[in-house]
Write a protein that holds these residues in place. Structure first.
Motif, PDB file in Angstrom:
ATOM      1  N   ILE A 168     -18.825  -6.857  -3.870  1.00  0.00           N
ATOM      2  CA  ILE A 168     -19.443  -5.525  -3.766  1.00  0.00           C
ATOM      3  C   ILE A 168     -19.086  -4.640  -4.962  1.00  0.00           C
ATOM      4  O   ILE A 168     -19.400  -3.453  -4.978  1.00  0.00           O
ATOM      5  N   ASP A 169     -18.379  -5.231  -5.932  1.00  0.00           N
ATOM      6  CA  ASP A 169     -17.997  -4.508  -7.149  1.00  0.00           C
ATOM      7  C   ASP A 169     -17.116  -3.297  -6.825  1.00  0.00           C
ATOM      8  O   ASP A 169     -17.295  -2.201  -7.377  1.00  0.00           O
ATOM      9  N   ALA A 170     -16.150  -3.497  -5.924  1.00  0.00           N
ATOM     10  CA  ALA A 170     -15.211  -2.435  -5.547  1.00  0.00           C
ATOM     11  C   ALA A 170     -13.942  -2.540  -6.382  1.00  0.00           C
ATOM     12  O   ALA A 170     -13.609  -3.614  -6.895  1.00  0.00           O
ATOM     13  N   THR A 171     -13.214  -1.432  -6.512  1.00  0.00           N
ATOM     14  CA  THR A 171     -11.869  -1.512  -7.074  1.00  0.00           C
ATOM     15  C   THR A 171     -10.947  -2.013  -5.966  1.00  0.00           C
ATOM     16  O   THR A 171     -11.164  -1.714  -4.781  1.00  0.00           O
ATOM     17  N   LEU A 172      -9.920  -2.765  -6.328  1.00  0.00           N
ATOM     18  CA  LEU A 172      -8.965  -3.280  -5.344  1.00  0.00           C
ATOM     19  C   LEU A 172      -7.555  -2.942  -5.818  1.00  0.00           C
ATOM     20  O   LEU A 172      -7.130  -3.376  -6.889  1.00  0.00           O
ATOM     21  N   THR A 173      -6.859  -2.149  -5.022  1.00  0.00           N
ATOM     22  CA  THR A 173      -5.474  -1.771  -5.312  1.00  0.00           C
ATOM     23  C   THR A 173      -4.574  -2.442  -4.279  1.00  0.00           C
ATOM     24  O   THR A 173      -4.820  -2.332  -3.070  1.00  0.00           O
ATOM     25  N   VAL A 174      -3.539  -3.141  -4.754  1.00  0.00           N
ATOM     26  CA  VAL A 174      -2.637  -3.869  -3.862  1.00  0.00           C
ATOM     27  C   VAL A 174      -1.272  -3.188  -3.861  1.00  0.00           C
ATOM     28  O   VAL A 174      -0.677  -2.972  -4.931  1.00  0.00           O
ATOM     29  N   MET A 175      -0.770  -2.843  -2.679  1.00  0.00           N
ATOM     30  CA  MET A 175       0.592  -2.309  -2.575  1.00  0.00           C
ATOM     31  C   MET A 175       1.551  -3.452  -2.326  1.00  0.00           C
ATOM     32  O   MET A 175       1.448  -4.157  -1.314  1.00  0.00           O
ATOM     33  N   LYS A 176       2.473  -3.648  -3.239  1.00  0.00           N
ATOM     34  CA  LYS A 176       3.489  -4.693  -3.081  1.00  0.00           C
ATOM     35  C   LYS A 176       4.295  -4.414  -1.818  1.00  0.00           C
ATOM     36  O   LYS A 176       4.735  -3.290  -1.581  1.00  0.00           O
ATOM     37  N   ASN A 177       4.444  -5.429  -0.981  1.00  0.00           N
ATOM     38  CA  ASN A 177       5.153  -5.337   0.306  1.00  0.00           C
ATOM     39  C   ASN A 177       4.469  -4.416   1.311  1.00  0.00           C
ATOM     40  O   ASN A 177       5.018  -4.129   2.371  1.00  0.00           O
ATOM     41  N   GLY A 178       3.252  -3.960   0.999  1.00  0.00           N
ATOM     42  CA  GLY A 178       2.520  -3.125   1.957  1.00  0.00           C
ATOM     43  C   GLY A 178       2.046  -3.955   3.146  1.00  0.00           C
ATOM     44  O   GLY A 178       1.898  -5.172   3.050  1.00  0.00           O
TER      45      GLY A 178
END
Length: 199
Positions: A168-178
């Motif tokens: 879907i051409d979204a930005t993806l932000t990953v929180m470490k240990n989230g």
């Protein structure tokens, strides 16, 4: 104000959670979505009516949706005039989640087909109707979207989330240990900073 943020909670959440986002969007009206739907076909009926009632007088509407609230949003509001979406731990592949739960509960597709509903030890009810619905109603979401994902999300693996965000051409932000549920002080601070950068 002619701009609105609609907050759509996840399972077990409430519209009161919308208040958390008010300081981040001080030039918007922040409104919690007061929905009762438990299933996507119910959301398909309820969400558009609620959305139209709440949003008819706003020039600009954005959505913040959490977990299954994001899935219901994509299933029910894809045709609405939404400027952008912020998805927190969204359920992006419901078929995979259901089949994963079947595997965790050691339930076969034939069993579910026969019994229609099976209660699991981890508190979820597996439903043949639900599985059939998600297979027949694939998500078609074209609204500009930002996704926040916890590295230790127990419902959706990173590969699934990454594949969907690319689709879907979204930005993806990953929180470490989230985690799937963002709730600790540190997690909420990360969430706030994530939103701020995309406002």
């Amino acid at each position: 104000m002619n701009k609105a943020i609609i907050y759509i909670h996840g399972k077990g959440g409430s519209l009161e959670e919308a208040a958390h986002y008010e300081p981040l969007f001080n030039d918007h009206d922040v409104i919690g979505f007061d929905y009762t739907s438990q299933f996507p076909w119910e959301a398909k009926e309820e969400f558009p009516t609620l959305f139209d009632a709440v949003c008819r007088n706003y020039e600009s509407v954005a959505v913040i949706a959490n977990s299954i609230g994001a899935y219901f949003t994509m299933n029910a509001l894809s045709e609405k005039r939404i400027e952008k979406a912020y998805f927190i731990s969204p359920v992006v592949n419901m078929e995979k989640l259901i089949t994963d739960m079947m595997m965790w509960a050691n339930v076969t597709e034939d069993e579910l087909h026969t019994k229609k509903e099976i209660q699991t030890d981890f508190g979820e009810t597996l439903s043949w109707e639900y599985l059939c619905y998600v297979r027949e109603h694939s998500i078609k979401w074209k609204i500009p979207t930002h996704i926040l994902y916890g590295e230790k999300d127990n419902l959706t693996d990173y590969e699934t989330m990454s594949y969907f965000s690319n689709q879907i051409d979204a930005t993806l932000t990953v929180m470490k240990n989230g985690e799937h549920w963002f709730h600790t002080e540190k997690q909420m601070e990360f969430l706030d900073n994530w939103i701020i950068q995309f406002i």
